[in-house]
Scaffold this active site. Structure first.
Site, PDB file in Angstrom:
ATOM      1  N   GLY A  24     -17.028  -2.252  -3.456  1.00  0.00           N
ATOM      2  CA  GLY A  24     -16.524  -2.304  -4.777  1.00  0.00           C
ATOM      3  C   GLY A  24     -15.708  -1.203  -5.351  1.00  0.00           C
ATOM      4  O   GLY A  24     -15.505  -1.070  -6.536  1.00  0.00           O
ATOM      5  N   TYR A  50       0.815  -0.931  -0.031  1.00  0.00           N
ATOM      6  CA  TYR A  50      -0.032  -0.020  -0.168  1.00  0.00           C
ATOM      7  C   TYR A  50       0.856   1.186  -0.064  1.00  0.00           C
ATOM      8  O   TYR A  50       1.319   1.657   0.872  1.00  0.00           O
ATOM      9  CB  TYR A  50      -0.962  -0.073   1.126  1.00  0.00           C
TER      10      TYR A  50
END
Length: 291
Positions: free
Chosen positions: A213, A55
């Site tokens: 999503g 990340y």
């Protein structure tokens, strides 16, 4: 905050976690905003924070999110000894892309680097193999994790993007407590591929990544009529309803929605108090199927 046991560890963690990824990609917010987001999550009872060595913006920025989370914990005014940091290793970020690397030598190195990024003074709470690399067997790639448990660098181990067969192979190498696969209204594969059922049966925690999503789907949630109606009826956001729907699908599910603003995690936390009955779950299922 409601709590759930992490896998078969006997360790309680918050029923909603915080995903750290949005705080460290190329579109990252100011550091002060990210730290305020983490602190707000802690204020609200979050005790599970999900991160990864990858990340970051690219390879030169590796472990950025882990270092950020550690800094936020150090600056928090209250006790954080019950906070579980769940990190991952096994993905690379060349030029900002995402590639797999299950080389055991690399995984040994990145486990140690994650250990240091998270303070270097106590074992990593939960280390997860980010995605199986077809160039290496699962047994080869998870050997460093087993070694790290023995050597006190890792407390618990999980896997990510694994099938049931792959989870079983992983458990032959090291104890596995969690599975992190994609699961949201547009990707319901865990319902059909047996992973959710397996986690329920074996007592493993299922951490759905991208539960809303992702940015591409974020606004589309508002177009699903059943979700909008339930949100209005229960006085919460549509995003809270989606997280509640995931929780209602399986007792093993523990959502880890990403956030980069305090108000985002505040909204996500409301899902811990939203209860959907089977009729409401079926309504959402039917609406998703026709979307």
């Amino acid at each position: 905050m409601e709590t759930k046991q992490l896998g078969n560890t006997g360790i309680p963690v918050s029923a909603i976690g915080l995903g750290g990824m949005p705080m460290s990609l190329s579109s990252r917010p100011p550091e002060a905003q990210s730290i305020a987001t983490i602190h707000r999550a802690l204020d609200l009872g979050v005790t599970l924070i999900d991160t990864a060595d990858s990340y970051c913006k690219d390879e030169s920025d590796k472990h950025h999110n882990e270092r950020l989370i550690y800094k936020a914990l150090q600056e928090y005014s209250q006790d954080t000894s019950n906070v579980m940091i769940a990190t991952k290793g096994g993905l690379m970020r060349p030029n900002g892309d995402w590639t797999r690397n299950g080389n055991p030598d690399h995984l040994r190195e990145t486990i140690h680097a994650s250990f240091e990024a998270l303070g270097g003074d106590q074992p990593i709470g939960l280390w997860q193999y980010h995605a199986p690399d077809p160039n290496y067997s699962i047994e080869e790639s998870l050997k460093p994790a087993r070694e790290a448990v023995v050597n006190g660098l890792i407390r618990f181990v999980g896997v990510s993007n694994f099938s049931v067969e792959q989870i079983k192979r992983a458990r032959d190498v090291v104890e596995i407590e969690s599975v992190q696969n994609q699961y949201n209204p547009w990707n319901r594969e865990p319902e059909s591929d047996g992973v959710l059922e397996y986690c329920d049966r074996e007592g493993l925690t299922f951490l759905p990544w991208s539960p809303l999503g992702g940015s591409r789907r974020f606004n589309q949630i508002k177009e699903i009529k059943a979700i909008v109606q339930l949100a209005q009826a229960k006085g919460v956001s549509v995003y809270s309803i989606v997280l509640a729907w995931l929780r209602a699908k399986s007792p093993s599910v523990l959502p880890i929605p990403g956030a980069s603003k305090p108000e985002s995690i505040e909204d996500s936390i409301t899902a811990a108090t939203v209860k959907l009955d089977q009729t409401e779950v079926d309504q959402i299922d039917q609406a998703i199927a026709t979307t």
